[in-house]
Design a protein around this motif. Structure first.
Motif, PDB file in Angstrom:
ATOM      1  N   SER A 482      21.125  33.999   5.212  1.00 40.83           N
ATOM      2  CA  SER A 482      21.381  32.639   6.223  1.00 40.83           C
ATOM      3  C   SER A 482      19.903  31.702   5.978  1.00 40.83           C
ATOM      4  O   SER A 482      19.111  32.252   5.513  1.00 40.83           O
ATOM      5  CB  SER A 482      21.268  33.380   7.484  1.00 40.83           C
ATOM      6  N   GLY A 483      20.126  30.498   6.610  1.00 40.83           N
ATOM      7  CA  GLY A 483      18.993  29.639   6.717  1.00 40.83           C
ATOM      8  C   GLY A 483      17.601  30.119   7.213  1.00 40.83           C
ATOM      9  O   GLY A 483      16.734  30.118   6.821  1.00 40.83           O
ATOM     10  N   GLY A 484      17.888  31.002   8.291  1.00 40.81           N
ATOM     11  CA  GLY A 484      16.613  31.517   8.942  1.00 40.81           C
ATOM     12  C   GLY A 484      16.022  32.791   8.236  1.00 40.81           C
ATOM     13  O   GLY A 484      15.056  32.730   8.280  1.00 40.81           O
ATOM     14  N   GLN A 485      16.824  33.228   7.673  1.00 48.59           N
ATOM     15  CA  GLN A 485      16.446  34.502   6.674  1.00 48.59           C
ATOM     16  C   GLN A 485      15.602  33.891   5.513  1.00 48.59           C
ATOM     17  O   GLN A 485      14.671  34.282   5.030  1.00 48.59           O
ATOM     18  CB  GLN A 485      17.470  35.372   6.070  1.00 48.59           C
ATOM     19  N   ARG A 486      16.223  32.853   4.808  1.00 46.74           N
ATOM     20  CA  ARG A 486      15.607  32.222   3.583  1.00 46.74           C
ATOM     21  C   ARG A 486      14.155  31.646   3.983  1.00 46.74           C
ATOM     22  O   ARG A 486      13.188  31.848   3.514  1.00 46.74           O
ATOM     23  CB  ARG A 486      16.239  31.120   3.202  1.00 46.74           C
ATOM     24  N   GLN A 487      14.026  31.031   5.214  1.00 43.49           N
ATOM     25  CA  GLN A 487      12.980  30.656   5.680  1.00 43.49           C
ATOM     26  C   GLN A 487      11.791  31.454   6.096  1.00 43.49           C
ATOM     27  O   GLN A 487      10.662  31.412   5.797  1.00 43.49           O
ATOM     28  CB  GLN A 487      13.314  29.648   7.136  1.00 43.49           C
ATOM     29  N   ARG A 488      12.392  32.669   6.452  1.00 42.39           N
ATOM     30  CA  ARG A 488      11.244  33.779   6.774  1.00 42.39           C
ATOM     31  C   ARG A 488      10.875  34.339   5.408  1.00 42.39           C
ATOM     32  O   ARG A 488       9.557  34.780   5.439  1.00 42.39           O
ATOM     33  CB  ARG A 488      11.788  34.941   7.953  1.00 42.39           C
ATOM     34  N   LEU A 489      11.588  34.314   4.393  1.00 44.04           N
ATOM     35  CA  LEU A 489      10.871  34.920   3.247  1.00 44.04           C
ATOM     36  C   LEU A 489       9.981  34.071   2.551  1.00 44.04           C
ATOM     37  O   LEU A 489       9.063  34.351   2.006  1.00 44.04           O
ATOM     38  CB  LEU A 489      12.372  35.086   2.206  1.00 44.04           C
ATOM     39  N   SER A 490      10.292  32.583   2.635  1.00 44.69           N
ATOM     40  CA  SER A 490       9.444  31.554   2.355  1.00 44.69           C
ATOM     41  C   SER A 490       8.132  31.757   3.025  1.00 44.69           C
ATOM     42  O   SER A 490       6.935  31.577   2.424  1.00 44.69           O
ATOM     43  CB  SER A 490       9.927  30.304   2.710  1.00 44.69           C
ATOM     44  N   LEU A 491       7.994  32.080   4.298  1.00 48.23           N
ATOM     45  CA  LEU A 491       6.789  32.232   5.061  1.00 48.23           C
ATOM     46  C   LEU A 491       6.295  33.490   4.601  1.00 48.23           C
ATOM     47  O   LEU A 491       4.871  33.343   4.591  1.00 48.23           O
ATOM     48  CB  LEU A 491       7.268  32.367   6.562  1.00 48.23           C
ATOM     49  N   ALA A 492       6.880  34.536   4.362  1.00 50.29           N
ATOM     50  CA  ALA A 492       6.278  35.809   3.974  1.00 50.29           C
ATOM     51  C   ALA A 492       5.600  35.425   2.795  1.00 50.29           C
ATOM     52  O   ALA A 492       4.545  36.067   2.369  1.00 50.29           O
ATOM     53  CB  ALA A 492       7.275  36.955   4.050  1.00 50.29           C
ATOM     54  N   ARG A 493       6.262  34.736   1.724  1.00 47.89           N
ATOM     55  CA  ARG A 493       5.689  34.124   0.479  1.00 47.89           C
ATOM     56  C   ARG A 493       4.467  33.732   0.503  1.00 47.89           C
ATOM     57  O   ARG A 493       3.558  33.931  -0.160  1.00 47.89           O
ATOM     58  CB  ARG A 493       6.640  33.453  -0.375  1.00 47.89           C
ATOM     59  N   ALA A 494       4.244  32.760   1.479  1.00 46.88           N
ATOM     60  CA  ALA A 494       2.865  32.073   1.870  1.00 46.88           C
ATOM     61  C   ALA A 494       2.081  32.883   2.431  1.00 46.88           C
ATOM     62  O   ALA A 494       0.583  32.715   2.047  1.00 46.88           O
ATOM     63  CB  ALA A 494       3.466  30.847   2.800  1.00 46.88           C
ATOM     64  N   ILE A 495       2.414  33.784   3.394  1.00 51.02           N
ATOM     65  CA  ILE A 495       1.504  34.709   3.795  1.00 51.02           C
ATOM     66  C   ILE A 495       0.548  35.588   2.955  1.00 51.02           C
ATOM     67  O   ILE A 495      -0.449  35.927   3.024  1.00 51.02           O
ATOM     68  CB  ILE A 495       2.286  35.477   5.043  1.00 51.02           C
ATOM     69  N   ILE A 496       1.703  36.074   2.271  1.00 51.97           N
ATOM     70  CA  ILE A 496       0.993  37.198   0.929  1.00 51.97           C
ATOM     71  C   ILE A 496       0.051  36.402   0.119  1.00 51.97           C
ATOM     72  O   ILE A 496      -0.979  37.153  -0.326  1.00 51.97           O
ATOM     73  CB  ILE A 496       2.002  37.729   0.439  1.00 51.97           C
ATOM     74  N   LYS A 497       0.195  35.178   0.184  1.00 50.67           N
ATOM     75  CA  LYS A 497      -0.914  34.522  -0.768  1.00 50.67           C
ATOM     76  C   LYS A 497      -2.109  34.436  -0.257  1.00 50.67           C
ATOM     77  O   LYS A 497      -3.129  34.639  -0.988  1.00 50.67           O
ATOM     78  CB  LYS A 497      -0.457  33.201  -1.177  1.00 50.67           C
ATOM     79  N   ASP A 498      -2.230  34.702   0.984  1.00 48.54           N
ATOM     80  CA  ASP A 498      -3.560  34.669   1.581  1.00 48.54           C
ATOM     81  C   ASP A 498      -4.737  33.292   1.294  1.00 48.54           C
ATOM     82  O   ASP A 498      -5.893  33.764   0.916  1.00 48.54           O
ATOM     83  CB  ASP A 498      -4.389  35.974   1.435  1.00 48.54           C
ATOM     84  N   ALA A 499      -3.889  32.146   1.219  1.00 48.64           N
ATOM     85  CA  ALA A 499      -4.605  31.109   0.729  1.00 48.64           C
ATOM     86  C   ALA A 499      -5.378  30.501   1.958  1.00 48.64           C
ATOM     87  O   ALA A 499      -4.936  30.452   3.118  1.00 48.64           O
ATOM     88  CB  ALA A 499      -3.890  30.043   0.332  1.00 48.64           C
ATOM     89  N   PRO A 500      -6.539  29.796   1.841  1.00 41.70           N
ATOM     90  CA  PRO A 500      -7.494  29.412   2.912  1.00 41.70           C
ATOM     91  C   PRO A 500      -6.701  28.066   3.499  1.00 41.70           C
ATOM     92  O   PRO A 500      -7.277  27.716   4.728  1.00 41.70           O
ATOM     93  CB  PRO A 500      -8.954  28.883   2.389  1.00 41.70           C
ATOM     94  N   ILE A 501      -5.939  27.370   2.838  1.00 47.39           N
ATOM     95  CA  ILE A 501      -5.241  26.250   3.182  1.00 47.39           C
ATOM     96  C   ILE A 501      -3.814  26.382   3.390  1.00 47.39           C
ATOM     97  O   ILE A 501      -3.090  26.697   2.502  1.00 47.39           O
ATOM     98  CB  ILE A 501      -5.489  24.903   2.398  1.00 47.39           C
ATOM     99  N   LEU A 502      -3.139  26.409   4.392  1.00 46.38           N
ATOM    100  CA  LEU A 502      -1.743  26.508   4.714  1.00 46.38           C
ATOM    101  C   LEU A 502      -0.981  25.356   5.064  1.00 46.38           C
ATOM    102  O   LEU A 502      -1.346  24.738   6.150  1.00 46.38           O
ATOM    103  CB  LEU A 502      -1.521  27.727   5.834  1.00 46.38           C
ATOM    104  N   LEU A 503       0.196  25.081   4.440  1.00 44.16           N
ATOM    105  CA  LEU A 503       0.877  23.785   4.843  1.00 44.16           C
ATOM    106  C   LEU A 503       2.297  24.131   5.304  1.00 44.16           C
ATOM    107  O   LEU A 503       3.143  24.786   4.423  1.00 44.16           O
ATOM    108  CB  LEU A 503       0.800  22.877   3.596  1.00 44.16           C
ATOM    109  N   LEU A 504       2.773  23.945   6.425  1.00 43.25           N
ATOM    110  CA  LEU A 504       4.182  24.396   6.803  1.00 43.25           C
ATOM    111  C   LEU A 504       4.814  23.119   7.141  1.00 43.25           C
ATOM    112  O   LEU A 504       4.340  22.478   8.066  1.00 43.25           O
ATOM    113  CB  LEU A 504       3.919  25.277   8.051  1.00 43.25           C
ATOM    114  N   ASP A 505       5.772  22.823   6.571  1.00 47.45           N
ATOM    115  CA  ASP A 505       6.664  21.518   6.580  1.00 47.45           C
ATOM    116  C   ASP A 505       7.889  21.996   7.230  1.00 47.45           C
ATOM    117  O   ASP A 505       8.814  22.518   6.641  1.00 47.45           O
ATOM    118  CB  ASP A 505       6.714  20.837   5.208  1.00 47.45           C
TER     119      ASP A 505
END
Length: 591
Positions: A482-505
């Protein structure tokens, strides 16, 4: 004349950049072709000895010698033909794979604006057809100039050796075929260009049908797309038939001229006694055999230019991409970005997608280090463009984008990529498993780290209920989720990167209220200590921001903490009071 010069330059470039990279394999193929050409000529030459042996009194020794020669000729030709075919195929396949890799690397070095302006179907045709066209050009040149030309020269030599007078008839009539070939070249070029346009349309319809099936079904657009596909397929069919007709047009010309040549030779041979050119039966047999065998290589040579014209269109399309300058290369003095949290700043930025209308106009904006800054404002105001500039998908027309006072144009892209993580409103997932999609953020992440990131993004619960849990395929761009599931996977992909700058559009745009609440908590934890830029039209998502910037028509209208913006009649305050009822305001804003 100009077009001939262009074709010559393309041939030279193909040979220089592509052929010589596979020169060893082609050397083997060329050596085999020389053997094929020599044995073909020897086949015609040995016919005199065969005929003489059959005509003379039986003698075992000459017959055995001729038989051994015949076996040697045909065995050598067969082995050489096999080596030629295998070597050509191997070299051709390597050329296609090498060119496609080069094209893909070139695509990766293009700026986002080029992809915005170029349809994906056009790119697909250029990558696939261009590589195949380059292989075709080399195959035609090698086989025509080596195998066919040498074979023809060898057979003509046999003809002249056996019957010089009769050979003159063939040498006079044969070149007339080339005059007819020139008349079809221009038409082949135009038809091939139109055919590639139709192939692009076919790919476009298929892509739109696949990506927009729900829209197609809900609006009943099947007849429209079916008509578009029918028209494109019909055009390709028509033009393919037209090209075949033009390529085959040389056959009747060659057949007619060959018939005239053979008939003339028969007439001359029949009156050879009166002409003083009496030949033995063996010599005539060898001559006629060489003449008939010369027909096929001569016909292929006459069609060579026509076949090249069709392939040149694809080669030019390929070089159009390969010749594009690399836009995504680091500058010569680029340095790695320091490993710090980082203040992000836009200094008097102006930017335009089309070079005429500015999306951002003299915009200056600072995102404090380690803080969350929310971008709000009307759609089309330039908020997503700001994120693209921070990610360096584009460079500004004027001004600079800086991290810790370092212009992004002065740092390496790899270090910038390592310091930033991004979740977009149009979530993109790869056609792989859930685990692999999360791991795209950190390729060496352990399974435990993947699950930790999924839990932080509130995705773990739905993942373990999937048929294969974390190993479940998500389908093309996550079509099975679902759209919500895809978005949460995208967020998990960003979280695991552990980058100092985070952009959420618009990272919560596809979530229901309950999921949004959970993800807001995940975002709150993920953004601690990070420089975070967040865009959201639902203000409930940005209320926890340390700073809120209102962007409208490419300009910064106002900026400050939530409490400051609500104390006066700001543009943000108007949005806030229109979205929240009076009963909700104290709860969500603490006022």
């Amino acid at each position: 004349m100009n077009n001939d010069t262009t074709i010559t330059s393309v041939i030279l470039r193909v040979m220089r950049e592509i052929f010589f990279a596979q020169k060893f394999i082609y050397g083997v193929a060329v050596a085999a072709m020389i053997v094929v050409a020599a044995t073909t000529s020897a086949t015609a030459w040995i016919m005199k000895a065969i005929f003489d042996v059959l005509s003379d009194e039986p003698d075992a020794l000459p017959a055995a010698a001729v038989a051994a020669i015949v076996v040697t000729i045909f065995m050598s030709k067969g082995i050489a033909g096999y080596i030629q075919q295998v070597a050509l195929t191997k070299a051709g396949n390597r050329i296609v794979s090498t060119i496609q890799r080069r094209l893909y690397r070139k695509l990766l070095q293009q700026e986002a604006a080029w992809f915005d302006a170029t349809e994906s179907s056009d790119i697909l045709v250029r990558v696939t057809q261009g590589a195949q066209a380059a292989r075709t050009v080399i195959d035609i040149i090698v086989t025509s100039f080596v195998r066919d030309a040498l074979t023809l020269c060898g057979l003509i030599a046999v003809m002249i050796w056996q019957q010089a007078t009769l050979s003159a008839v063939f040498l006079v009539i044969g070149p007339l075929a080339l005059l007819g070939v020139r008349s079809v070249l221009g038409r082949v070029r135009r038809i091939m260009q139109a055919e590639l346009v139709s192939l692009t349309e076919i790919l476009k319809v298929i892509q739109e049908t696949s990506a927009g099936l729900r829209v197609v079904r809900s609006f009943g657009l099947e007849p429209l797309l079916e008509a578009r596909m029918d028209r494109a397929v019909r055009d390709v069919e028509y033009r393919s038939n037209a090209i075949v007709r033009l390529e085959s047009a040389t056959a009747p010309m060659m057949d007619t001229l060959a018939g005239i040549a053979i008939a003339t030779i028969v007439l001359v041979s029949g009156s050879s006694a009166s002409l003083g050119t009496q030949a033995s039966p063996g010599e005539l047999m060898a001559f006629i055999t060489a003449l008939l065998m010369a027909y096929e290589p001569a016909k292929r040579l006459s069609r060579m230019r026509v076949s090249l014209e069709g392939a040149f269109v694809g080669v030019r399309m390929m070089f159009d991409i390969l010749d594009k300058p690399d836009a995504m290369l680091d500058s010569a003095d680029a340095t790695p970005l320091p490993s710090v949290v980082g203040e992000v700043a836009l200094r008097r930025i102006s930017f335009s997608y089309d070079g005429v209308h500015n999306i951002l106009d003299d915009l200056s904006l600072v995102f404090p280090a380690g803080k969350m800054t929310a971008l709000v404002g009307p759609s089309g105001g330039g908020k997503s463009t700001i994120m693209s500039l921070v990610l360096r998908m584009y460079d500004p027309k004027s001004g600079s984008v800086e991290i810790d006072d370092i212009d992004l144009r002065a740092v390496t892209r790899q270090s910038l990529q390592a310091r930033t993580a991004y979740v977009g409103q149009n979530t993109f997932l790869f056609s792989a498993s859930v685990r692999e999609n999360i791991r795209m953020g950190k390729r060496d992440a352990t399974d435990a780290e993947v699950e930790t990131a999924a839990k932080a993004a509130q995705a773990h619960e739905f993942i373990i209920n999937l048929p294969q849990s974390y190993d479940t395929p998500v389908g093309e761009n996550g079509i099975f989720l679902s759209g919500g599931q895809r978005q949460r996977l995208s967020l998990a992909r960003a979280i695991i990167k552990d980058a100092p700058i985070l952009l959420l559009d618009e990272a919560t745009s596809a979530l229901d209220n309950q999921s949004e609440f959970l993800v807001r908590e995940a975002i709150a934890k993920a953004t601690i200590g990070r420089t975070t830029i967040i865009i959201a039209h639902r203000l409930s998502t940005v209320l926890a921001a340390d700073e809120i910037a209102f962007i409208e028509r490419g300009r910064l209208v106002e900026q400050g903490p939530l409490s400051d913006l609500l104390k006066t009649k700001t543009r943000f305050a108007g949005l806030f009071y229109s979205e929240f009822s009076s009963d909700q305001r104290d709860e969500v804003a603490g006022i």
